[in-house]
Write a protein that holds these residues in place. Structure first.
Motif, mmCIF file in Angstrom:
data_model
loop_
_atom_site.group_PDB
_atom_site.id
_atom_site.type_symbol
_atom_site.label_atom_id
_atom_site.label_comp_id
_atom_site.label_asym_id
_atom_site.label_seq_id
_atom_site.Cartn_x
_atom_site.Cartn_y
_atom_site.Cartn_z
ATOM 1 N N ALA A 28 20.644 -13.151 21.948
ATOM 2 C CA ALA A 28 22.010 -12.779 22.349
ATOM 3 C C ALA A 28 21.893 -11.685 23.393
ATOM 4 O O ALA A 28 21.068 -10.779 23.270
ATOM 5 C CB ALA A 28 22.821 -12.288 21.154
ATOM 6 N N GLY A 29 22.732 -11.795 24.423
ATOM 7 C CA GLY A 29 22.699 -10.818 25.504
ATOM 8 C C GLY A 29 23.954 -9.977 25.555
ATOM 9 O O GLY A 29 24.985 -10.336 24.973
ATOM 10 N N VAL A 30 23.861 -8.860 26.264
ATOM 11 C CA VAL A 30 24.995 -7.961 26.418
ATOM 12 C C VAL A 30 26.105 -8.631 27.210
ATOM 13 O O VAL A 30 27.277 -8.572 26.842
ATOM 14 C CB VAL A 30 24.560 -6.642 27.095
ATOM 15 C CG1 VAL A 30 25.767 -5.769 27.407
ATOM 16 C CG2 VAL A 30 23.566 -5.899 26.205
ATOM 17 N N GLY B 166 25.386 -11.033 17.712
ATOM 18 C CA GLY B 166 24.171 -10.463 17.129
ATOM 19 C C GLY B 166 23.945 -10.871 15.686
ATOM 20 O O GLY B 166 22.829 -11.221 15.292
ATOM 21 N N ASP B 167 25.012 -10.832 14.865
ATOM 22 C CA ASP B 167 24.866 -11.236 13.464
ATOM 23 C C ASP B 167 24.491 -12.707 13.356
ATOM 24 O O ASP B 167 23.661 -13.089 12.525
ATOM 25 C CB ASP B 167 26.168 -10.987 12.687
ATOM 26 C CG ASP B 167 26.396 -9.516 12.361
ATOM 27 O OD1 ASP B 167 25.408 -8.762 12.242
ATOM 28 O OD2 ASP B 167 27.566 -9.120 12.217
ATOM 29 N N ALA B 168 25.075 -13.533 14.201
ATOM 30 C CA ALA B 168 24.755 -14.966 14.181
ATOM 31 C C ALA B 168 23.289 -15.194 14.554
ATOM 32 O O ALA B 168 22.621 -16.048 13.962
ATOM 33 C CB ALA B 168 25.677 -15.731 15.126
ATOM 34 N N VAL B 169 22.787 -14.428 15.510
ATOM 35 C CA VAL B 169 21.373 -14.536 15.877
ATOM 36 C C VAL B 169 20.491 -14.138 14.693
ATOM 37 O O VAL B 169 19.496 -14.805 14.399
ATOM 38 C CB VAL B 169 21.060 -13.679 17.132
ATOM 39 C CG1 VAL B 169 19.571 -13.430 17.282
ATOM 40 C CG2 VAL B 169 21.593 -14.379 18.371
ATOM 41 N N GLU C 5 27.207 -6.728 15.556
ATOM 42 C CA GLU C 5 28.625 -6.414 15.459
ATOM 43 C C GLU C 5 28.850 -5.095 14.721
ATOM 44 O O GLU C 5 28.198 -4.818 13.713
ATOM 45 C CB GLU C 5 29.376 -7.550 14.758
ATOM 46 C CG GLU C 5 29.628 -8.745 15.664
ATOM 47 C CD GLU C 5 28.435 -9.651 15.946
ATOM 48 O OE1 GLU C 5 28.601 -10.597 16.725
ATOM 49 O OE2 GLU C 5 27.335 -9.419 15.414
ATOM 50 N N ASP C 6 29.757 -4.278 15.247
ATOM 51 C CA ASP C 6 30.136 -2.970 14.713
ATOM 52 C C ASP C 6 29.088 -1.881 14.941
ATOM 53 O O ASP C 6 29.240 -0.770 14.457
ATOM 54 C CB ASP C 6 30.496 -3.036 13.212
ATOM 55 C CG ASP C 6 31.663 -3.960 12.949
ATOM 56 O OD1 ASP C 6 32.617 -3.958 13.757
ATOM 57 O OD2 ASP C 6 31.619 -4.695 11.943
ATOM 58 N N GLY C 7 28.025 -2.168 15.696
ATOM 59 C CA GLY C 7 27.015 -1.161 15.981
ATOM 60 C C GLY C 7 27.373 -0.319 17.185
ATOM 61 O O GLY C 7 28.337 -0.600 17.910
ATOM 62 N N ALA C 8 26.580 0.726 17.419
ATOM 63 C CA ALA C 8 26.823 1.647 18.535
ATOM 64 C C ALA C 8 26.759 0.942 19.884
ATOM 65 O O ALA C 8 27.471 1.313 20.818
ATOM 66 C CB ALA C 8 25.816 2.795 18.491
ATOM 67 N N ASP D 163 14.307 -6.326 18.218
ATOM 68 C CA ASP D 163 15.445 -5.410 18.013
ATOM 69 C C ASP D 163 16.685 -6.018 17.365
ATOM 70 O O ASP D 163 17.813 -5.780 17.813
ATOM 71 C CB ASP D 163 15.841 -4.771 19.348
ATOM 72 C CG ASP D 163 14.732 -3.938 19.960
ATOM 73 O OD1 ASP D 163 13.647 -3.835 19.356
ATOM 74 O OD2 ASP D 163 14.946 -3.400 21.057
ATOM 75 N N VAL D 164 16.511 -6.744 16.282
ATOM 76 C CA VAL D 164 17.660 -7.278 15.542
ATOM 77 C C VAL D 164 18.088 -6.196 14.549
ATOM 78 O O VAL D 164 17.754 -6.220 13.376
ATOM 79 C CB VAL D 164 17.331 -8.624 14.861
ATOM 80 C CG1 VAL D 164 18.574 -9.174 14.160
ATOM 81 C CG2 VAL D 164 16.821 -9.627 15.894
ATOM 82 N N GLN D 165 18.817 -5.215 15.085
ATOM 83 C CA GLN D 165 19.172 -3.997 14.360
ATOM 84 C C GLN D 165 20.682 -3.828 14.261
ATOM 85 O O GLN D 165 21.428 -4.354 15.083
ATOM 86 C CB GLN D 165 18.588 -2.781 15.087
ATOM 87 C CG GLN D 165 17.079 -2.785 15.150
ATOM 88 C CD GLN D 165 16.580 -1.684 16.060
ATOM 89 O OE1 GLN D 165 16.217 -1.950 17.206
ATOM 90 N NE2 GLN D 165 16.559 -0.453 15.568
ATOM 91 N N ASN D 166 21.087 -3.045 13.288
ATOM 92 C CA ASN D 166 22.517 -2.826 13.056
ATOM 93 C C ASN D 166 23.243 -2.298 14.289
ATOM 94 O O ASN D 166 24.373 -2.708 14.559
ATOM 95 C CB ASN D 166 22.724 -1.878 11.883
ATOM 96 C CG ASN D 166 22.380 -2.535 10.565
ATOM 97 O OD1 ASN D 166 22.619 -3.718 10.366
ATOM 98 N ND2 ASN D 166 21.801 -1.767 9.655
ATOM 99 N N ASP D 167 22.638 -1.390 15.039
ATOM 100 C CA ASP D 167 23.328 -0.842 16.208
ATOM 101 C C ASP D 167 23.475 -1.844 17.343
ATOM 102 O O ASP D 167 24.244 -1.618 18.275
ATOM 103 C CB ASP D 167 22.650 0.437 16.718
ATOM 104 C CG ASP D 167 23.227 1.693 16.072
ATOM 105 O OD1 ASP D 167 24.275 1.600 15.392
ATOM 106 O OD2 ASP D 167 22.632 2.771 16.260
#
Length: 193
Positions: free
Chosen positions: A166-168, A25-28, A16-19, A9-13
């Motif tokens: 990366a975690g929440v 996340g971007d660094a991952v 960073e800046d996702g829902a 799940d390396v997705q835009n949402d």
């Protein structure tokens, strides 16, 4: 012995800046791309998953206007939207199988999804004779955790590459990693892969 890389799940949402943005996340995504550039040939199978929720309805209670962030969430990763696409920093040219999960229902593990040709992740791993898998992606405390646990349940020796996740939140991410270690996963950095 066949090896697999499971990219969760390396997705835009989820970046960073996702829902449902996950810090880092971007660094991952960038680090996974660099890892693939150096190590893709070491894997017989590279599977990447995406949440791919229906636009209509609440996806089995997964979407909510007042989410509890445990069982219900804000709208995210709707099929065909920019939020559901892979983060542009993730190179997918070496991915052998793309998995979509969560159509009309909650789904955390990539094992709950299907490939473009309708195969399950378990079937792909079995067909390729995969005995070990490295797991990377987002989010440590949700979909990475669920996917790694399902890989272990499938009989695959699992390593979680701790610098490629990366975690929440820190506490549930640490708890997820502890749970995975107790279940038999090895926690290592990608330099040891």
């Amino acid at each position: 012995m066949s090896r697999a890389l499971l990219i969760v799940d390396v997705q835009n949402d989820f970046t960073e800046d996702g829902a449902l943005a996950v810090a880092g996340g971007d660094a991952v995504a960038e680090r996974i791309t660099a890892f693939l550039a150096a190590h893709a040939a070491a894997y017989e199978v590279i599977i990447a998953s995406r949440d791919w929720h229906d636009a209509d309805g609440d996806n089995g209670g997964h979407f909510a206007e007042a989410p509890d962030f445990v069982d219900s969430w804000p709208v995210h990763c709707v099929a065909g939207t920019e939020g559901a696409e892979y983060d542009p920093l993730l190179a997918t040219d070496t991915v052998t199988h793309h998995v979509r999960k969560g159509q009309g229902k909650p789904a955390y593990s990539m094992f709950e999804g299907v490939t473009d040709d309708g195969s399950s992740v378990a079937a792909v791993l079995t067909a390729a004779g995969v005995l070990s898998a490295d797991v990377v992606g987002i989010a440590t405390d949700h979909c990475v955790r669920a996917s790694a646990l399902d890989a272990i349940a499938h009989g695959v020796r699992v390593r979680v590459l701790t610098d490629l996740i990366a975690g929440v939140a820190p506490e549930p991410s640490e708890a997820a990693l502890a749970e995975l270690a107790h279940a038999g996963a090895e926690l290592v950095e990608s330099s040891a892969a």
